[in-house]
Scaffold this active site. Structure first.
Site, mmCIF file in Angstrom:
data_model
loop_
_atom_site.group_PDB
_atom_site.id
_atom_site.type_symbol
_atom_site.label_atom_id
_atom_site.label_comp_id
_atom_site.label_asym_id
_atom_site.label_seq_id
_atom_site.Cartn_x
_atom_site.Cartn_y
_atom_site.Cartn_z
ATOM 1 N N VAL A 7 0.832 -1.209 0.000
ATOM 2 C CA VAL A 7 0.000 0.000 0.000
ATOM 3 C C VAL A 7 0.865 1.257 0.000
ATOM 4 C CG1 VAL A 7 -1.636 1.337 1.391
ATOM 5 C CG2 VAL A 7 -1.986 -1.092 1.043
ATOM 6 N N GLY A 8 1.816 1.328 0.941
ATOM 7 C CA GLY A 8 2.624 2.545 1.075
ATOM 8 C C GLY A 8 3.344 2.901 -0.214
ATOM 9 N N GLU A 52 -7.382 2.630 2.668
ATOM 10 C CA GLU A 52 -7.070 2.430 1.256
ATOM 11 C C GLU A 52 -7.931 1.313 0.683
ATOM 12 O OE1 GLU A 52 -5.261 4.278 -0.863
ATOM 13 O OE2 GLU A 52 -6.337 2.896 -2.153
ATOM 14 N N GLU A 108 -4.800 -5.370 -5.292
ATOM 15 C CA GLU A 108 -3.520 -5.708 -5.904
ATOM 16 C C GLU A 108 -3.755 -6.152 -7.351
ATOM 17 O OE1 GLU A 108 -1.021 -8.173 -3.415
ATOM 18 O OE2 GLU A 108 -1.750 -7.088 -1.654
ATOM 19 N N LYS A 120 -13.999 0.625 6.145
ATOM 20 C CA LYS A 120 -12.984 -0.188 5.470
ATOM 21 C C LYS A 120 -13.213 -1.674 5.774
ATOM 22 C CE LYS A 120 -9.466 -1.763 3.438
ATOM 23 N NZ LYS A 120 -9.369 -1.877 2.005
ATOM 24 N N LEU A 121 -13.403 -2.009 7.039
ATOM 25 C CA LEU A 121 -13.655 -3.408 7.397
ATOM 26 C C LEU A 121 -14.936 -3.892 6.727
ATOM 27 C CD1 LEU A 121 -12.833 -3.567 11.236
ATOM 28 C CD2 LEU A 121 -11.374 -4.179 9.309
ATOM 29 N N CYS A 159 -5.823 -9.492 3.104
ATOM 30 C CA CYS A 159 -6.770 -8.671 3.881
ATOM 31 C C CYS A 159 -8.161 -9.250 4.126
ATOM 32 C CB CYS A 159 -6.894 -7.313 3.228
ATOM 33 S SG CYS A 159 -5.329 -6.420 3.315
ATOM 34 N N GLN A 213 -9.573 -12.187 4.746
ATOM 35 C CA GLN A 213 -9.740 -13.039 5.933
ATOM 36 C C GLN A 213 -9.376 -12.272 7.207
ATOM 37 O OE1 GLN A 213 -8.588 -17.233 5.908
ATOM 38 N NE2 GLN A 213 -7.268 -16.788 7.634
ATOM 39 N N PHE A 267 -2.244 -15.185 -5.270
ATOM 40 C CA PHE A 267 -3.651 -15.245 -4.834
ATOM 41 C C PHE A 267 -4.606 -14.699 -5.885
ATOM 42 C CE2 PHE A 267 -5.386 -11.072 -3.528
ATOM 43 C CZ PHE A 267 -4.256 -10.265 -3.590
HETATM 44 P P1 NAD Z 1 3.168 -4.802 3.973
HETATM 45 O O1 NAD Z 1 3.497 -5.821 4.979
HETATM 46 O O2 NAD Z 1 3.414 -5.057 2.519
HETATM 47 O O3 NAD Z 1 3.979 -3.449 4.323
HETATM 48 C C1 NAD Z 1 4.064 -2.900 5.612
HETATM 49 C C2 NAD Z 1 5.477 -2.346 5.785
HETATM 50 O O4 NAD Z 1 5.535 -1.605 7.005
HETATM 51 C C3 NAD Z 1 6.560 -3.432 5.895
HETATM 52 O O5 NAD Z 1 7.517 -3.260 4.860
HETATM 53 C C4 NAD Z 1 7.174 -3.201 7.281
HETATM 54 O O6 NAD Z 1 8.577 -3.423 7.330
HETATM 55 C C5 NAD Z 1 6.852 -1.742 7.516
HETATM 56 N N1 NAD Z 1 6.873 -1.337 8.930
HETATM 57 C C6 NAD Z 1 6.220 -1.914 9.958
HETATM 58 N N2 NAD Z 1 6.454 -1.223 11.095
HETATM 59 C C7 NAD Z 1 7.264 -0.189 10.771
HETATM 60 C C8 NAD Z 1 7.843 0.894 11.502
HETATM 61 N N3 NAD Z 1 7.596 1.054 12.798
HETATM 62 N N4 NAD Z 1 8.636 1.766 10.854
HETATM 63 C C9 NAD Z 1 8.880 1.616 9.528
HETATM 64 N N5 NAD Z 1 8.356 0.633 8.783
HETATM 65 C C10 NAD Z 1 7.549 -0.255 9.395
HETATM 66 O O7 NAD Z 1 1.650 -4.407 4.209
HETATM 67 P P2 NAD Z 1 0.611 -3.825 3.124
HETATM 68 O O8 NAD Z 1 0.065 -4.912 2.276
HETATM 69 O O9 NAD Z 1 1.201 -2.617 2.482
HETATM 70 O O10 NAD Z 1 -0.577 -3.381 4.086
HETATM 71 C C11 NAD Z 1 -0.428 -2.284 4.968
HETATM 72 C C12 NAD Z 1 -1.786 -1.960 5.542
HETATM 73 O O11 NAD Z 1 -2.677 -1.582 4.480
HETATM 74 C C13 NAD Z 1 -2.475 -3.117 6.260
HETATM 75 O O12 NAD Z 1 -3.193 -2.618 7.346
HETATM 76 C C14 NAD Z 1 -3.432 -3.669 5.222
HETATM 77 O O13 NAD Z 1 -4.554 -4.270 5.822
HETATM 78 C C15 NAD Z 1 -3.850 -2.410 4.496
HETATM 79 N N6 NAD Z 1 -4.268 -2.606 3.100
HETATM 80 C C16 NAD Z 1 -3.590 -3.460 2.280
HETATM 81 C C17 NAD Z 1 -3.978 -3.588 0.943
HETATM 82 C C18 NAD Z 1 -3.232 -4.499 0.014
HETATM 83 O O14 NAD Z 1 -3.663 -4.619 -1.134
HETATM 84 N N7 NAD Z 1 -2.157 -5.154 0.396
HETATM 85 C C19 NAD Z 1 -5.034 -2.823 0.449
HETATM 86 C C20 NAD Z 1 -5.704 -1.950 1.307
HETATM 87 C C21 NAD Z 1 -5.308 -1.842 2.635
HETATM 88 C C1 UGA Z 2 -9.218 -6.468 -1.767
HETATM 89 C C2 UGA Z 2 -10.280 -5.415 -2.083
HETATM 90 O O1 UGA Z 2 -10.814 -5.662 -3.390
HETATM 91 C C3 UGA Z 2 -9.680 -4.008 -2.022
HETATM 92 O O2 UGA Z 2 -10.706 -3.036 -2.213
HETATM 93 C C4 UGA Z 2 -9.043 -3.811 -0.657
HETATM 94 O O3 UGA Z 2 -8.422 -2.529 -0.585
HETATM 95 C C5 UGA Z 2 -8.012 -4.884 -0.416
HETATM 96 O O4 UGA Z 2 -8.647 -6.193 -0.507
HETATM 97 C C6 UGA Z 2 -7.396 -4.829 0.941
HETATM 98 O O5 UGA Z 2 -7.954 -4.272 1.852
HETATM 99 O O6 UGA Z 2 -6.322 -5.421 1.023
HETATM 100 P P1 UGA Z 2 -7.269 -7.638 -3.091
HETATM 101 O O7 UGA Z 2 -7.320 -8.607 -1.969
HETATM 102 O O8 UGA Z 2 -5.963 -7.046 -3.461
HETATM 103 O O9 UGA Z 2 -8.248 -6.408 -2.788
HETATM 104 O O10 UGA Z 2 -7.844 -8.299 -4.419
HETATM 105 P P2 UGA Z 2 -9.322 -8.675 -4.902
HETATM 106 O O11 UGA Z 2 -9.433 -8.356 -6.330
HETATM 107 O O12 UGA Z 2 -10.360 -8.118 -4.019
HETATM 108 O O13 UGA Z 2 -9.319 -10.258 -4.765
HETATM 109 C C7 UGA Z 2 -9.299 -10.887 -3.505
HETATM 110 C C8 UGA Z 2 -9.495 -12.380 -3.692
HETATM 111 O O14 UGA Z 2 -10.820 -12.661 -4.114
HETATM 112 C C9 UGA Z 2 -8.579 -12.978 -4.764
HETATM 113 O O15 UGA Z 2 -8.118 -14.239 -4.319
HETATM 114 C C10 UGA Z 2 -9.498 -13.127 -5.964
HETATM 115 O O16 UGA Z 2 -9.096 -14.127 -6.856
HETATM 116 C C11 UGA Z 2 -10.810 -13.461 -5.286
HETATM 117 N N1 UGA Z 2 -11.988 -13.136 -6.093
HETATM 118 C C12 UGA Z 2 -12.264 -11.837 -6.419
HETATM 119 C C13 UGA Z 2 -12.851 -14.154 -6.492
HETATM 120 O O17 UGA Z 2 -12.620 -15.346 -6.188
HETATM 121 N N2 UGA Z 2 -13.960 -13.825 -7.218
HETATM 122 C C14 UGA Z 2 -14.263 -12.550 -7.562
HETATM 123 O O18 UGA Z 2 -15.305 -12.330 -8.227
HETATM 124 C C15 UGA Z 2 -13.390 -11.532 -7.151
#
Ligand code: NAD
Ligand code: UGA
Length: 477
Positions: free
Chosen positions: A20-21, A175, A179, A230-231, A286, A288, A348
């Protein structure tokens, strides 16, 4: 916690250079050239990868990301481990750290582990100078902002190196990117959500997004609505997947076709057509985690029926994954011991290298438990990652059969290598290249009778049958 807010944000720091960052800050830097954006992380290897000179080793694979980073990096986008300096220089600090499910202690298996969010809030409290707007970007349990505020409040008023007293405002700005489509999701978001109590801070953040997001898509709420939205969004999306997967199983039992059912119900504008693809269950870091967090919160507030309702979405998802593994075993005459199964796809979802909670993990583990020999191919996932996910090392000498009857796995370089001498192909990720496979060329490489198990509904079933293979497609009766 209010005080003078800089009318224009000039310097942003983001703590956490993850999925995300990294992409989020790259798009902010791209769209706001007058703002200096610094992304910090404790993980030196990750920062080094973000600074990869030729952009081929960025730690996150996202279509279009390399171009955005290439445009901004070194201009107004910086990746560094110098956390303290970056916080001190920032008008606005995003907390974008990981919030995984707790693995031990109170709430283990459900509650979010907030140790990284607390640590980063403490770093901001210690290092900030003057007025700082702190933005929760991570996905957090509702009311986490209370904790963040308490930590910052304890440092408020201290006079830091700048000679200015420290002050803070806290916002929630979850956010919603997915992905694989992170860049378009960030560039044209359905909405941006800003929750807060301090109107000036809310408008300061809105002014950043308004550089490229239409005003009517920037929503303002109170802190708790923002955190809970968000949740709730993730819970609703995941619920649709469990719903369609439950119907897919019924389709297989009755002769209905889940694609036709999804099309028919999706045509109802009240239901809508998106997120109705049956598959091997949802993965990703995210869905689960966030539902379990919701379940934990409901339990905490004594809402046990509500908790059970959402828990069912996660349980159905696990059931679907085990069901697919069981079904493969059943179709292969009840045993896969010593049989070679080509596994196509481990990520995934398509267009990402992320394997967190990938359905492939549980399905492969089930098949290994049954003694299968898995030949795994994914265009973006490394052997090291698969080793970490499966918890067992790959077979050292790929050609030797497992004498003990234990399951073994290996990574192969392409689909042809995977299917050679295989009894079955199992498609677990919808990479577009898998939809283009030429079954007339692949089928002769397999041991007969052979199966194609398509858990993503991407193969042309008629072409597979014409090549002399049997086919199972999720949700096809
Ligand atoms: P990630 O694990 O890829 O990245 C988090 C980063 O934060 C890591 O690189 C870690 O080293 C760093 N970090 C942790 N503590 C730190 C500190 N004190 N100082 C500096 N760096 C530090 O995680 P992510 O997938 O980017 O997710 C981050 C958040 O965003 C989570 O809460 C997740 O639920 C949410 N989110 C993720 C997605 C997604 O698609 N992955 C989408 C929406 C929201
Ligand atoms: C999901 C949400 O779509 C984002 O809005 C949210 O920001 C993010 O989680 C998060 O909080 O991390 P992401 O997990 O990256 O995004 O990808 P998705 O496209 O949502 O797919 C999630 C899973 O569901 C994948 O395994 C995908 O294959 C599956 N999926 C999705 C299905 O099996 N069927 C569908 O119709 C859609």
């Amino acid at each position: 916690m209010t005080s003078t807010i800089p009318s224009t944000i000039r310097s942003i720091c983001c703590i956490g250079a993850g999925y995300v960052g990294g992409p989020t800050m790259a798009v902010i830097a791209d769209r706001c050239p007058e703002i200096q954006v610094t992304v910090v992380d404790l993980n030196q290897a990750r920062i080094a990868a973000w600074n990869d000179p030729d952009l081929t080793q960025l730690p996150v694979y996202e279509p279009g990301l390399d171009a955005v980073v290439g445009r901004c990096r070194g201009r107004n986008l910086h990746f560094t481990t110098a956390v303290e300096t970056a916080i001190a220089a920032a008008d606005m600090v995003f907390l974008s750290v990981n919030t995984p499910t707790k693995t031990k202690g109170v709430g283990a298996g459900q509650a979010s582990d907030l140790r990284w969010i607390e640590a980063s809030a403490r770093q901001v409290a210690a290092c900030a100078q003057g007025h700082t707007i702190v933005v929760e970007k991570s996905t957090l349990p509702v009311r986490t902002a209370e904790t963040v505020k308490a930590i910052l409040q304890a440092a408020q008023g201290e006079v830091a190196g700048s000679g200015q007293p420290k002050t803070f405002a806290v916002l929630s700005n979850p956010e919603f990117l997915a992905e694989g489509t992170a860049i378009p999701d960030l560039e044209q978001p359905d909405r941006v959500l800003i929750g807060g109590e301090d109107p000036a801070a809310i408008e300061a953040l809105a002014s950043v997004y308004s550089q490229w997001v239409p005003a009517d898509r920037i929503l303002r709420t109170n802190l708790w609505s923002s955190e809970l939205s968000k949740l709730t969004a993730n819970a609703f999306l995941a619920q649709r997947i469990s719903s369609i997967n439950s119907i897919a199983a019924l389709c297989e039992a009755t002769g209905a076709d889940v694609q036709e059912v999804a099309h028919a119900i999706g045509a109802d504008s009240r239901i809508g057509s998106k997120f109705l693809k049956a598959g091997p269950g949802f993965g990703g870091s995210c869905f689960q985690k966030d539902i379990l967090n919701l379940v934990y919160l409901c339990g905490h507030y004594g809402l046990h029926e509500v908790a059970a309702y959402w828990q069912g979405v996660v349980e159905l998802n696990g059931w679907q994954q085990h069901r697919i593994a069981r079904l493969v075993v059943q179709r292969l005459f009840g045993t896969v011991t010593g049989k070679r199964i080509a596994v196509l796809g481990f990520a995934f979802k398509a267009d990402t290298n992320d394997t967190r909670e990938a359905p492939a993990i549980r399905i492969c583990q089930d098949l290994l438990e049954e003694g299968a020999q898995l030949a795994i191919f994914d265009p973006k996932v490394t052997e090291a990652q698969i080793t970490a996910d499966l918890g067992v090392p790959p077979l050292a000498t790929p050609q030797s059969p497992a004498l003990s009857g234990d399951g073994v796995w290996q990574v192969v370089n392409n689909p042809s290598e995977a299917v050679a001498k295989a009894d079955a192909v199992l498609i677990l990720t919808e990479w577009s290249s898998f939809a283009q496979l030429d079954w007339s060329q692949l089928a002769p490489l397999m041991r007969r009778p052979a199966w194609v198990f398509d858990a993503r509904s991407i193969v042309d079933c008629a072409a597979v049958r014409a090549a002399g293979l049997q086919v199972w497609r999720v949700g096809m009766g």
